[in-house]
Motif scaffolding. Sequence first.
Motif, PDB file in Angstrom:
ATOM      1  N   VAL A  59      -4.585 -20.829  33.383  1.00  0.00           N
ATOM      2  CA  VAL A  59      -3.244 -20.589  33.926  1.00  0.00           C
ATOM      3  C   VAL A  59      -2.319 -21.768  33.609  1.00  0.00           C
ATOM      4  CG1 VAL A  59      -1.940 -20.358  36.078  1.00  0.00           C
ATOM      5  CG2 VAL A  59      -4.005 -18.995  35.717  1.00  0.00           C
ATOM      6  N   ARG A  60      -2.797 -22.982  33.734  1.00  0.00           N
ATOM      7  CA  ARG A  60      -1.967 -24.144  33.405  1.00  0.00           C
ATOM      8  C   ARG A  60      -1.603 -24.151  31.915  1.00  0.00           C
ATOM      9  NH1 ARG A  60      -0.800 -28.833  36.177  1.00  0.00           N
ATOM     10  NH2 ARG A  60      -0.097 -30.572  34.880  1.00  0.00           N
ATOM     11  N   SER A  61      -2.541 -23.744  31.072  1.00  0.00           N
ATOM     12  CA  SER A  61      -2.249 -23.660  29.640  1.00  0.00           C
ATOM     13  C   SER A  61      -1.151 -22.639  29.354  1.00  0.00           C
ATOM     14  CB  SER A  61      -3.519 -23.297  28.873  1.00  0.00           C
ATOM     15  OG  SER A  61      -3.251 -23.136  27.503  1.00  0.00           O
ATOM     16  N   VAL A  62      -1.139 -21.531  30.093  1.00  0.00           N
ATOM     17  CA  VAL A  62      -0.094 -20.518  29.902  1.00  0.00           C
ATOM     18  C   VAL A  62       1.259 -21.067  30.336  1.00  0.00           C
ATOM     19  CG1 VAL A  62       0.714 -18.270  30.693  1.00  0.00           C
ATOM     20  CG2 VAL A  62      -1.690 -18.578  30.077  1.00  0.00           C
ATOM     21  N   PHE A  63       1.318 -21.741  31.480  1.00  0.00           N
ATOM     22  CA  PHE A  63       2.570 -22.341  31.950  1.00  0.00           C
ATOM     23  C   PHE A  63       3.132 -23.318  30.910  1.00  0.00           C
ATOM     24  CE2 PHE A  63       1.522 -20.752  36.174  1.00  0.00           C
ATOM     25  CZ  PHE A  63       2.761 -20.563  36.755  1.00  0.00           C
ATOM     26  N   THR A  76       0.567 -17.058  24.566  1.00  0.00           N
ATOM     27  CA  THR A  76       1.456 -16.371  25.503  1.00  0.00           C
ATOM     28  C   THR A  76       1.892 -14.990  25.036  1.00  0.00           C
ATOM     29  OG1 THR A  76       3.390 -17.436  24.462  1.00  0.00           O
ATOM     30  CG2 THR A  76       2.387 -18.548  26.351  1.00  0.00           C
ATOM     31  N   LEU A  77       1.561 -14.573  23.830  1.00  0.00           N
ATOM     32  CA  LEU A  77       2.080 -13.315  23.305  1.00  0.00           C
ATOM     33  C   LEU A  77       1.653 -12.130  24.162  1.00  0.00           C
ATOM     34  CD1 LEU A  77       3.655 -11.959  21.006  1.00  0.00           C
ATOM     35  CD2 LEU A  77       1.492 -11.700  19.782  1.00  0.00           C
ATOM     36  N   ASP A  78       0.427 -12.128  24.618  1.00  0.00           N
ATOM     37  CA  ASP A  78      -0.085 -11.006  25.407  1.00  0.00           C
ATOM     38  C   ASP A  78      -0.499 -11.441  26.807  1.00  0.00           C
ATOM     39  OD1 ASP A  78      -0.612  -8.256  25.561  1.00  0.00           O
ATOM     40  OD2 ASP A  78      -2.754  -8.576  25.261  1.00  0.00           O
ATOM     41  N   VAL A  79       0.140 -12.508  27.328  1.00  0.00           N
ATOM     42  CA  VAL A  79      -0.139 -12.984  28.691  1.00  0.00           C
ATOM     43  C   VAL A  79       1.193 -13.128  29.420  1.00  0.00           C
ATOM     44  CG1 VAL A  79      -1.163 -14.811  30.094  1.00  0.00           C
ATOM     45  CG2 VAL A  79      -2.171 -14.245  27.885  1.00  0.00           C
ATOM     46  N   LYS A 110      13.023 -23.153  38.801  1.00  0.00           N
ATOM     47  CA  LYS A 110      13.292 -21.749  38.481  1.00  0.00           C
ATOM     48  C   LYS A 110      12.408 -21.259  37.332  1.00  0.00           C
ATOM     49  CE  LYS A 110      18.100 -21.534  40.055  1.00  0.00           C
ATOM     50  NZ  LYS A 110      19.518 -21.265  39.642  1.00  0.00           N
ATOM     51  N   LEU A 111      12.234 -22.087  36.333  1.00  0.00           N
ATOM     52  CA  LEU A 111      11.394 -21.693  35.200  1.00  0.00           C
ATOM     53  C   LEU A 111       9.948 -21.451  35.634  1.00  0.00           C
ATOM     54  CD1 LEU A 111      12.700 -24.149  32.439  1.00  0.00           C
ATOM     55  CD2 LEU A 111      13.136 -21.708  32.601  1.00  0.00           C
ATOM     56  N   GLU A 145      -0.904 -22.299  42.941  1.00  0.00           N
ATOM     57  CA  GLU A 145      -1.233 -23.729  43.001  1.00  0.00           C
ATOM     58  C   GLU A 145      -0.657 -24.496  41.817  1.00  0.00           C
ATOM     59  OE1 GLU A 145      -5.260 -26.563  43.208  1.00  0.00           O
ATOM     60  OE2 GLU A 145      -5.399 -24.360  43.390  1.00  0.00           O
ATOM     61  N   ILE A 146      -0.811 -23.943  40.603  1.00  0.00           N
ATOM     62  CA  ILE A 146      -0.304 -24.629  39.404  1.00  0.00           C
ATOM     63  C   ILE A 146       1.220 -24.707  39.445  1.00  0.00           C
ATOM     64  CG2 ILE A 146      -0.189 -24.536  36.895  1.00  0.00           C
ATOM     65  CD1 ILE A 146      -2.901 -25.369  38.022  1.00  0.00           C
ATOM     66  N   ALA A 147       1.869 -23.648  39.890  1.00  0.00           N
ATOM     67  CA  ALA A 147       3.332 -23.672  39.966  1.00  0.00           C
ATOM     68  C   ALA A 147       3.817 -24.761  40.921  1.00  0.00           C
ATOM     69  CB  ALA A 147       3.843 -22.300  40.410  1.00  0.00           C
TER      70      ALA A 147
END
Length: 542
Positions: A166-170, A189-192, A275-276, A299-301
């Motif tokens: 999840v952190r990698s996606v953020f 991120t293309l399909d996540v 916001k992002l 949590e990551i956010a």
Amino acid sequence: MQDIGERLKQLVRIFRRESHHLLDSERTTVYGADAMLTVLQLVMAQVNKQQGGEFRAALSDVLLAWKRLLVDKLGLRPLDDEVAPGQGRDVILEAYEAFLKRSNAVDLVHVLTMCRQLRDHSDLPGDLVNPVELYEFLADSTEVSAAPSTPPAKSRACNWQVKSAVRSVFCSYLSLLVNAKDDLALARTLDVPSRALGRQTFTDVRHAAGRTGMSLFLAVTSFVRAIQLGGKGYAPAPSDPLRKHIKGLSAYVRFLDNLEDILGETADPSVCGSKLVRAIRGALVKAYDSGDVCAAAQEIAKQLEEEICKLHRVQKDSAHAAGTGISPARPKAHAVNRATAYAGRESVKVLLALLDEEAAAQPCANKADLLSEDRPGLDGSRGTSVVTLFRSPEVSKGSSPEPLKKRAQSRPDPLKPKTGPRAIRSQFACTYRKEEEPPLNRVLHFPSSSQAPTCVHPAPKAKSGAAPVAEPSEVPLPGRGDANPLRAPKKTAKKRKRADAASDNEPPEKKKQTAKSRVKSSTAKRKKMIAGQTTLTGFFRV
């Protein structure tokens, strides 16, 4: 003495502040140890494919090439036989550098090299990190594991893997906002979350980017823009493979457009970063029903919001201490996207600082978990690694032929007569006499003259009830009576004996039949019944 991690973060800050002297773009992405190792695995798989093999790279080969790569880039001598020069070393290094150049990215070795160059032209501190320390930090020679980790509690391991993913996606979404050429970030991120964009879509995007010479993200964006605004003359051709994925690609571009609007319209970097992060968190929570993913996203956010606010305060304090609010690294015209020249510039600087600290973080201790091609994704599906995504799917060549045994059994035998479907006979079929089918030897069709039958069946005998046919010599001429001169001569004694012998062989009851006896015999034949007919006739007799 400070820890190697803190000194490395300070080195990256110096690089970011002074990089405008050596780089054309201030939006260059810094790849950390994990990203460097992922790119190396991807490059090795591409080299193996070009050399006639499969698009794969064994874990042991990647770890060995990883040490060779660091030794070559840092200018160190081989420490042992394992990092000795190997076959194809120059090809792998060249492909690795080409991938970083296409992605507008540099690794930590480049950061160290550029800082040493900048030290000669400015008043920068001495070597914060020497090459040997950087090698030990990146190679993680103290704890190199080639087997998947097996922690005692599976729930904790799953929770750790989900948090890392999840952190990698953020960070990948934030990286695309500041560097549109980051192909590694687009692959993650293309399909996540899921947009029905799988390996086939990614392969079509790579082919489109290769034809136009653009990055993956720019290829996707240009295609969607051409569909939306191109019109009849500039719209992509109907045969374009990306037309099959227009719905998912449009959703992806629309989501990034929303993030860029937030980046350009929000002046305060802290508010903009919050916001992002919340927008990305909302997309993940909405798409996945898993409790682990939702909890990890929350949590990551929260962590990223706190880190962005902290970095913004540090940059603000350093700007006031310097006496000016303008960064020395002024943006260039070609490096500014959309409305980020004014309101979004400060936010971009904060995001870059956040990504730089992420790159200087401690690398993953277990390399097998990082490089495994069968690692699970956020939705639980296997095979979501970058190497698996970059591998083109196998093209189906039609149905494979059946085995020879089945084909031989299904082939009709030319010597076997073709029998049609058996007719359904009623229970009264025995009362009707029909001609039976000819025997098998009467219907065989021999394929060649060599297989023709050697015997000829005699003609059927004449029926007993038929009238004998008179020979032409015995037919009396009209008007002559018995005085016909053409009458056949009388039989000799020898011929008469033969005729008598032939008559002895015939059945005794065979006599000349008159018209009356002929009618009686035909009536008797009609009254003759076959086996079983008497019983049925008596049963149905009224």
